[in-house]
Design a protein around this motif. Structure first.
Motif, PDB file in Angstrom:
ATOM      1  N   THR A 245       0.748  -1.332   0.021  1.00 59.56           N
ATOM      2  CA  THR A 245      -0.042   0.014   0.115  1.00 59.56           C
ATOM      3  C   THR A 245       0.859   1.366  -0.043  1.00 59.56           C
ATOM      4  O   THR A 245       1.702   1.297   0.734  1.00 59.56           O
ATOM      5  CB  THR A 245      -0.936   0.128   1.244  1.00 59.56           C
ATOM      6  OG1 THR A 245      -1.884  -1.059   1.146  1.00 59.56           O
ATOM      7  CG2 THR A 245      -1.913   1.155   1.330  1.00 59.56           C
ATOM      8  N   THR A 246       0.417   2.262  -0.819  1.00 63.00           N
ATOM      9  CA  THR A 246       0.863   3.376  -0.799  1.00 63.00           C
ATOM     10  C   THR A 246       0.059   4.526  -0.729  1.00 63.00           C
ATOM     11  O   THR A 246      -1.262   4.522  -0.961  1.00 63.00           O
ATOM     12  CB  THR A 246       1.726   3.721  -2.515  1.00 63.00           C
ATOM     13  OG1 THR A 246       2.544   2.502  -2.542  1.00 63.00           O
ATOM     14  CG2 THR A 246       2.490   5.267  -2.285  1.00 63.00           C
ATOM     15  N   THR A 247       0.343   5.610   0.002  1.00 65.71           N
ATOM     16  CA  THR A 247      -0.577   6.743   0.075  1.00 65.71           C
ATOM     17  C   THR A 247       0.059   7.826  -0.986  1.00 65.71           C
ATOM     18  O   THR A 247       1.081   8.334  -0.982  1.00 65.71           O
ATOM     19  CB  THR A 247      -0.591   7.501   1.518  1.00 65.71           C
ATOM     20  OG1 THR A 247      -1.096   6.431   2.623  1.00 65.71           O
ATOM     21  CG2 THR A 247      -1.577   8.600   1.682  1.00 65.71           C
ATOM     22  N   VAL A 248      -0.942   8.665  -1.568  1.00 66.38           N
ATOM     23  CA  VAL A 248      -0.540   9.625  -2.253  1.00 66.38           C
ATOM     24  C   VAL A 248       0.122  10.695  -1.372  1.00 66.38           C
ATOM     25  O   VAL A 248      -0.503  11.074  -0.473  1.00 66.38           O
ATOM     26  CB  VAL A 248      -1.873  10.378  -3.086  1.00 66.38           C
ATOM     27  CG1 VAL A 248      -1.575  11.389  -3.833  1.00 66.38           C
ATOM     28  CG2 VAL A 248      -2.623   9.305  -3.785  1.00 66.38           C
ATOM     29  N   PRO A 249       1.451  11.294  -1.787  1.00 63.82           N
ATOM     30  CA  PRO A 249       1.982  11.959  -0.953  1.00 63.82           C
ATOM     31  C   PRO A 249       1.689  13.477  -0.978  1.00 63.82           C
ATOM     32  O   PRO A 249       2.575  14.374  -1.172  1.00 63.82           O
ATOM     33  CB  PRO A 249       3.403  11.842  -1.375  1.00 63.82           C
ATOM     34  CG  PRO A 249       3.376  11.616  -3.105  1.00 63.82           C
ATOM     35  CD  PRO A 249       1.898  10.920  -2.960  1.00 63.82           C
ATOM     36  N   LEU A 250       0.413  13.675  -0.496  1.00 62.19           N
ATOM     37  CA  LEU A 250      -0.044  14.923  -0.425  1.00 62.19           C
ATOM     38  C   LEU A 250       0.353  15.585   1.152  1.00 62.19           C
ATOM     39  O   LEU A 250       0.468  14.833   1.983  1.00 62.19           O
ATOM     40  CB  LEU A 250      -1.688  15.028  -0.618  1.00 62.19           C
ATOM     41  CG  LEU A 250      -2.128  14.587  -1.772  1.00 62.19           C
ATOM     42  CD1 LEU A 250      -3.688  14.290  -1.544  1.00 62.19           C
ATOM     43  CD2 LEU A 250      -1.724  15.518  -2.653  1.00 62.19           C
ATOM     44  N   ARG A 251       0.649  17.243   0.981  1.00 58.62           N
ATOM     45  CA  ARG A 251       0.762  18.041   2.089  1.00 58.62           C
ATOM     46  C   ARG A 251      -0.342  18.737   2.020  1.00 58.62           C
ATOM     47  O   ARG A 251      -1.165  18.941   1.043  1.00 58.62           O
ATOM     48  CB  ARG A 251       1.929  18.662   2.143  1.00 58.62           C
ATOM     49  CG  ARG A 251       3.248  17.705   2.073  1.00 58.62           C
ATOM     50  CD  ARG A 251       4.517  18.499   1.302  1.00 58.62           C
ATOM     51  NE  ARG A 251       4.194  18.927  -0.042  1.00 58.62           N
ATOM     52  CZ  ARG A 251       5.013  19.501  -0.860  1.00 58.62           C
ATOM     53  NH1 ARG A 251       6.108  19.907  -0.230  1.00 58.62           N
ATOM     54  NH2 ARG A 251       4.704  19.787  -2.232  1.00 58.62           N
ATOM     55  N   LYS A 252      -0.636  19.249   3.403  1.00 61.13           N
ATOM     56  CA  LYS A 252      -1.697  20.304   3.457  1.00 61.13           C
ATOM     57  C   LYS A 252      -2.102  21.304   2.343  1.00 61.13           C
ATOM     58  O   LYS A 252      -2.975  21.773   1.813  1.00 61.13           O
ATOM     59  CB  LYS A 252      -2.002  20.760   4.931  1.00 61.13           C
ATOM     60  CG  LYS A 252      -2.638  19.786   5.823  1.00 61.13           C
ATOM     61  CD  LYS A 252      -2.680  20.266   7.498  1.00 61.13           C
ATOM     62  CE  LYS A 252      -3.603  19.430   8.071  1.00 61.13           C
ATOM     63  NZ  LYS A 252      -3.728  20.042   9.512  1.00 61.13           N
TER      64      LYS A 252
END
Length: 232
Positions: free
Chosen positions: A31-38
């Motif tokens: 599993t990978t999370t889309v590397p978003l920041r606020k």
């Protein structure tokens, strides 16, 4: 086992999804999370285009497929991430804001996705700042539209909306999403808004909306197996 990509909810950063990412990987789906920041969400404020988020989602999906030598994956969208995922999957060009043209191709990704799981997603909303985007989604992709894609829509039932202390936020949020404040939901999204016609719709008692919420949320170990089994 198919790989999995998590798309965070509105104004959320990837780091809060790390425990969920690790738990799903331990179950056997890398599993990978889309590397978003606020700050990545700032260009989308006020109901503007979701193209900045779709760009990062597309990069993450393509990398996950390549890294795992897979042709398809599971896509998990938390909160707004769920309806943004429906834009990504669908074939209609998302050009309603005039910031891109049809050559951008940050949509029509259905062939890459085997299962779409939405967690506390407001699939309907009367909020003026989400109306344009959600109208695009629901006018073009009503319900669980694609028969060859499995839709799993998960709602939480933890807070009843009422006009009293401790329940006012839920009341207001439910009213804006489904038009009814006196109903059950996860504190932000009403159950009625979190489900889609034709989907596998699941309601989990005691679940709150955000990974930052005190107590149990959709990715907590106590409830994970209620929906993660569809990834397997």
């Amino acid at each position: 086992m198919l790989p999995t990509v998590i798309l965070p909810g509105y104004l959320e950063s990837a780091d809060v999804y790390l425990p969920l990412q690790q738990a799903l990987t331990a179950l056997g789906t890398p599993t990978t999370t889309v590397p978003l920041r606020k700050r990545d969400w700032l260009p989308t404020l006020g109901g503007r285009s979701m193209i900045p988020i779709l760009r990062q989602l597309d990069r993450t999906v393509n990398a996950a497929l390549a890294d795992n030598q897979a042709k398809q994956l599971n896509l998990i969208g938390h909160s707004a991430g769920g309806w943004i995922s429906r834009i990504y999957i669908g074939e209609i060009p998302y050009i309603i804001h005039g910031d891109v043209d049809e050559s951008t191709k940050l949509w029509n990704a259905k062939s890459k996705v085997a299962n779409l799981i939405t967690l506390g997603t407001p699939h309907i909303s009367g909020e003026r700042w989400t109306k344009k985007n959600l109208d695009f989604v629901n006018d073009n992709y009503p319900g669980a539209m694609y028969a060859d894609l499995q839709y799993i829509c998960v709602a939480g039932k933890s807070i009843y909306g009422e006009k009293k202390f401790g329940q006012w936020l839920a009341y207001s949020s439910y009213q804006q999403t489904c038009g009814e404040g006196n109903t059950w939901g996860d504190g932000i999204t009403a159950i009625a808004a979190a489900h889609l016609a034709g989907a596998t719709n699941i309601t989990i008692e005691g679940v709150k909306h955000s990974p930052r919420s005190p107590g149990i949320w959709y990715g907590s170990p106590e409830v994970l197996d209620r929906w993660a089994k569809y990834l397997l």
